[in-house]
Each structure stands twice: as structure tokens, then as C-alpha cells.
Motif scaffolding. Sequence first.
Motif, mmCIF file in Angstrom:
data_model
loop_
_atom_site.group_PDB
_atom_site.id
_atom_site.type_symbol
_atom_site.label_atom_id
_atom_site.label_comp_id
_atom_site.label_asym_id
_atom_site.label_seq_id
_atom_site.Cartn_x
_atom_site.Cartn_y
_atom_site.Cartn_z
ATOM 1 N N ARG A 36 0.778 -1.201 0.207
ATOM 2 C CA ARG A 36 -0.069 -0.299 -0.016
ATOM 3 C C ARG A 36 1.060 1.361 0.039
ATOM 4 N NH1 ARG A 36 -4.070 0.368 -2.409
ATOM 5 N NH2 ARG A 36 -3.059 -1.597 -3.107
ATOM 6 N N VAL A 37 1.861 1.351 0.597
ATOM 7 C CA VAL A 37 2.553 2.431 0.886
ATOM 8 C C VAL A 37 3.425 2.788 -0.212
ATOM 9 C CG1 VAL A 37 4.992 3.559 1.918
ATOM 10 C CG2 VAL A 37 3.011 2.406 3.698
ATOM 11 N N LEU A 38 3.727 1.671 -0.787
ATOM 12 C CA LEU A 38 4.732 1.748 -2.674
ATOM 13 C C LEU A 38 3.702 1.764 -3.784
ATOM 14 C CD1 LEU A 38 7.194 -0.476 -2.128
ATOM 15 C CD2 LEU A 38 7.277 1.344 -2.431
ATOM 16 N N ARG A 39 2.366 1.565 -3.077
ATOM 17 C CA ARG A 39 1.824 1.620 -4.269
ATOM 18 C C ARG A 39 0.498 3.316 -4.148
ATOM 19 N NH1 ARG A 39 -1.075 3.487 -8.061
ATOM 20 N NH2 ARG A 39 -2.827 2.890 -8.959
ATOM 21 N N VAL A 40 0.821 4.201 -2.437
ATOM 22 C CA VAL A 40 0.115 5.729 -2.502
ATOM 23 C C VAL A 40 0.917 6.580 -2.728
ATOM 24 C CG1 VAL A 40 -0.541 6.672 -1.435
ATOM 25 C CG2 VAL A 40 -1.473 5.099 -1.530
ATOM 26 N N MET A 41 2.451 6.237 -2.381
ATOM 27 C CA MET A 41 2.963 7.498 -1.510
ATOM 28 C C MET A 41 4.131 8.000 -2.878
ATOM 29 S SD MET A 41 2.306 8.298 1.172
ATOM 30 C CE MET A 41 3.071 9.619 1.666
ATOM 31 N N PRO A 42 4.966 7.226 -3.242
ATOM 32 C CA PRO A 42 5.428 7.151 -3.944
ATOM 33 C C PRO A 42 5.417 8.691 -5.180
ATOM 34 C CG PRO A 42 6.567 5.790 -4.116
ATOM 35 C CD PRO A 42 5.147 5.655 -3.437
ATOM 36 N N VAL A 43 4.575 8.161 -6.091
ATOM 37 C CA VAL A 43 4.101 9.738 -7.205
ATOM 38 C C VAL A 43 3.155 10.255 -5.576
ATOM 39 C CG1 VAL A 43 1.179 8.548 -7.489
ATOM 40 C CG2 VAL A 43 2.481 9.433 -9.428
ATOM 41 N N TYR A 44 2.809 10.080 -4.701
ATOM 42 C CA TYR A 44 1.875 11.217 -4.036
ATOM 43 C C TYR A 44 3.596 12.662 -3.660
ATOM 44 C CZ TYR A 44 0.391 13.729 -0.001
ATOM 45 O OH TYR A 44 0.495 14.990 0.433
ATOM 46 N N TRP A 45 4.716 11.852 -3.636
ATOM 47 C CA TRP A 45 5.195 12.894 -3.121
ATOM 48 C C TRP A 45 6.021 13.299 -3.968
ATOM 49 C CZ3 TRP A 45 7.688 7.812 -0.428
ATOM 50 C CH2 TRP A 45 8.082 7.873 0.919
ATOM 51 N N LEU A 46 5.707 13.313 -5.184
ATOM 52 C CA LEU A 46 6.252 13.931 -6.030
ATOM 53 C C LEU A 46 5.520 14.832 -6.978
ATOM 54 C CD1 LEU A 46 7.811 14.458 -8.823
ATOM 55 C CD2 LEU A 46 6.511 12.591 -10.694
ATOM 56 N N VAL A 47 4.740 14.467 -6.669
ATOM 57 C CA VAL A 47 3.302 15.898 -7.523
ATOM 58 C C VAL A 47 2.934 16.633 -6.178
ATOM 59 C CG1 VAL A 47 0.730 16.841 -8.010
ATOM 60 C CG2 VAL A 47 1.792 14.145 -8.277
ATOM 61 N N ALA A 48 2.924 16.428 -4.857
ATOM 62 C CA ALA A 48 3.019 17.544 -3.443
ATOM 63 C C ALA A 48 3.764 18.077 -3.132
ATOM 64 C CB ALA A 48 2.544 16.025 -2.175
ATOM 65 N N GLY A 49 5.765 17.451 -3.852
ATOM 66 C CA GLY A 49 6.647 18.181 -3.279
ATOM 67 C C GLY A 49 7.075 19.417 -4.401
ATOM 68 N N LEU A 50 6.506 18.898 -5.654
ATOM 69 C CA LEU A 50 6.578 20.530 -6.529
ATOM 70 C C LEU A 50 5.153 21.535 -6.240
ATOM 71 C CD1 LEU A 50 6.730 17.419 -9.514
ATOM 72 C CD2 LEU A 50 8.566 19.342 -9.184
ATOM 73 N N ALA A 51 4.439 21.005 -5.488
ATOM 74 C CA ALA A 51 3.964 22.042 -5.787
ATOM 75 C C ALA A 51 3.516 22.528 -4.674
ATOM 76 C CB ALA A 51 1.844 21.320 -5.575
ATOM 77 N N LEU A 52 4.244 22.163 -2.973
ATOM 78 C CA LEU A 52 4.237 22.703 -2.352
ATOM 79 C C LEU A 52 6.270 23.891 -2.000
ATOM 80 C CD1 LEU A 52 3.846 20.170 0.811
ATOM 81 C CD2 LEU A 52 3.150 21.696 0.617
ATOM 82 N N TRP A 53 6.746 22.833 -3.161
ATOM 83 C CA TRP A 53 7.675 23.955 -3.806
ATOM 84 C C TRP A 53 7.563 25.085 -4.288
ATOM 85 C CZ3 TRP A 53 9.752 24.364 -8.582
ATOM 86 C CH2 TRP A 53 10.954 25.249 -8.929
ATOM 87 N N ALA A 54 6.420 24.762 -4.935
ATOM 88 C CA ALA A 54 5.818 26.085 -6.294
ATOM 89 C C ALA A 54 5.128 27.140 -5.020
ATOM 90 C CB ALA A 54 5.488 26.008 -7.237
ATOM 91 N N TRP A 55 4.048 26.518 -4.379
ATOM 92 C CA TRP A 55 3.527 27.665 -3.756
ATOM 93 C C TRP A 55 2.907 27.655 -2.235
ATOM 94 C CZ3 TRP A 55 0.395 24.509 -8.205
ATOM 95 C CH2 TRP A 55 0.881 25.008 -10.126
ATOM 96 N N SER A 56 3.961 27.297 -1.940
ATOM 97 C CA SER A 56 3.236 27.311 -0.493
ATOM 98 C C SER A 56 4.556 27.821 0.435
ATOM 99 C CB SER A 56 3.398 25.865 0.389
ATOM 100 O OG SER A 56 4.827 25.427 1.043
ATOM 101 N N SER A 57 4.532 28.412 1.423
ATOM 102 C CA SER A 57 6.194 28.994 2.271
ATOM 103 C C SER A 57 5.605 28.117 3.205
ATOM 104 C CB SER A 57 5.078 30.512 2.639
ATOM 105 O OG SER A 57 4.089 30.516 3.326
ATOM 106 N N PHE A 58 5.181 26.738 3.496
ATOM 107 C CA PHE A 58 5.687 25.969 4.564
ATOM 108 C C PHE A 58 6.880 26.321 5.447
ATOM 109 C CE2 PHE A 58 1.662 23.558 3.755
ATOM 110 C CZ PHE A 58 1.599 24.290 4.445
#
Length: 381
Positions: free
Chosen positions: A83-105
Motif C-alpha cells: 500500500r505504501v509503495l502504491r500510494v506514496m512515491p507518486v504522491y511525494w512527487l506531485v505534492a512536493g512540486l506543488a509545495l515547492w512552487a506555491w507554499s511557504s511552509f
Amino acid sequence: MKSRDAALDGIRAIAALGVWLLHVGSNTGVMYREGMIPWMMSRLGIAVPIFFLLSGLLLYRPWARAVIENTPRPRPLRYLWRRVLRVMPVYWLVAGLALWAWSSFDWAGWLKWMLLAQNYFPDDPAPDGLYQMWTLPIEMSFYVLLPVLAWLLHRWARGGNRPVRLLMGIAVLPVITVVTVVVARLFEQPQLALTLPYNLVFFACGMAMAVLSVWIGHSRVIDSLAPQFFILAALLYVLLSTELAGPRTLTLPTLPQSLWRVSLETAVAVLVVAPFALASRPGSLRNRVLGNPVAAYLGRISYSFFLWHAPVITLQLKLTGAQPFQGDFASVAVVSFVITMLLSVGSYHLVEVGALKLSRHRSAPVPPPAAPAPRPVAPAP
């Protein structure tokens, strides 16, 4: 490895396209116009209950088979690793790019999103392009809880007619949803809608279908009534697309509206999936339509499509300078669909497929030496 069910993949494809269309309509303001079509567009969130139901169906079925047919139970650690390998790798890719581009976290904000803990901090601002990600913490919560639920149901079912007792045990889960909905509205706790208990009824319906699919196999009754199931689902969807199920905006619904919405979404999801889960027939019109190669392939890449579509829409609106709720629907739809499809194909083949191969390689069971050949283990979906 068991081949995929092409028709269920087709349902995933339609659900993913429904979420995409919902967000195109909301970001361009079309969803908030007068008329029945905008109202029906606003309820395309029905895709989420369908996704949840499919998770309950496919993930619980090996455990249901173990109880009913005495096959070996899935190994919890192996299951969770997949389940972890099914969900997380591509999620980390997409969420990481969006956080880098549009968040100030800061690092703590990043950690919450990388660990799918964002739903538990509802006061934190959601970054642009990630508004669809609220469903994933709920999915992951179910993944983690499922081995425990399966163990409890297994123990409960040993005392009598196993399929019936499994269904009786699963019937407790929707009650948890009703209680959570009541608490959320009476005590003004809207954040509870972002938790598993609020949505547990959808997973429970899928688990019940898993039991029935193992117990009765192909149902001739459901097969013969499949057209009526789809017609009834369409009629209930029209009813869902009214104020009976709450407002279209972020205004909180009343308690009756919330209960109506959960009930109608559950009914529609069950009516849509049941003919394929309990009466699949490859030669039928419904299976040929939803199980055709194009729809099946879109279903396989639907997770990537789901992840990418919101950042793509966000980027497109930012680049064009469109005002909130005033973008051009046609151009946003066409451009976002094409770009999301290209990104989804790439991330599916480059990230998802590789992660799935790794999960099968790392979790392959090693047979004990000098022991009788074990019975086949039901594959994890």
C-alpha cells in the motif's frame, strides 16, 4: 498474478474524470451558475465515495476469502508495504512540486503533507493545487485499519455461518459514520468530515460486496437487474443534485442535509459498482463499454490523473491571469486534460509501475524448505 478487472478500471477512469470536471467547473465558476446542469456538476464529488467503495471491495476480498474458503490470510506487513509503495512515491512527487512552487511552509508543514497528516491540522492553510489531496489521508487511514478490522471480523465469524456473520460485523461500520455525522453537525466540528469514521460507510459497502462476491460469486439477479440499477443510480444522482443534500458552496449543510447526502452518495456508489463486482460478465454491454482497452488504461493511470489535475489547473489559471471563478471553461478543460494526461502517463510508467514491481519483489514469500506446497495465496489488489 491475477489479471485486473477491466470494468472496475473503467469505473475508476470515469470517477477520476468526474473529479477533474468538478474542479474545472468550480475553478471557472460554471458550477455556481443557475440551472440543473451546474447543480449536477457540483455533485461529481460522488467519485470519492466510489473510490472508497472500490478500496473496500478489492482490499478486503482476500481476507473475506480466507474466512469463507479457508485460504491463507494476507500478511499484514506485506500488505502495508504494498500500500505504501502504491500510494506514496507518486504522491511525494506531485505534492512536493506543488509545495515547492506555491507554499511557504517550514519543515513542519512539509512533514505534515509528506506524511499525509494534513487533514489533522484543518486550521493550516492548504497550498494552491493540492485541494484534492484531502481524500488520501482517509484512504491511508483505512489501509492501516483494515488488518485490524479483518482480524476482528475473522474472530467474530468463527462462531457460525461465516459469510452471514461477516456481513453482520461489517454492518456495525455504517453506524459509526452516522454517529460521526451527527456529532460533526450538532457540535459544529466540520473537520470530522475529513476523517475515516465520517466516510467509513463507503468502505464498509465495499467490504460487504467483497464478502458477497466470494460467497455467492456471480449473482443472476443482479445481472438481470443491472439496467435498473443504473437507471436508479441516475435518478438518485439527480436527487443528490438538489438542496436536499446541502448547498453547493462551502456553507455547512444542516444535519438532515448531511445525512441525506451520505445516504444518497452511498446508494449511488453501490448501484454503480454492484453489477460489476457481483455480476461481472465480460460479454455484456456494460462490461464491453467500461472494460474496453481505452477505459481500462485510463483506469490504470487514474491515480496519477487524480494527483496531477489540480496542480495543472492551478498553474494554467495562474499563467493566464484568470480571476477566481471567472476562467474560460472550454480552454481550461481542454488544456488541463491534455497536460494532465501526458503527466499521468509519464508518472504511471516511470514511478507507479516501478514502485509496484519493487513491492512484488520485496514482498515475495519464500516457501519453507522440505514442506508441502502451500495453497495459493490470494493476490493483493
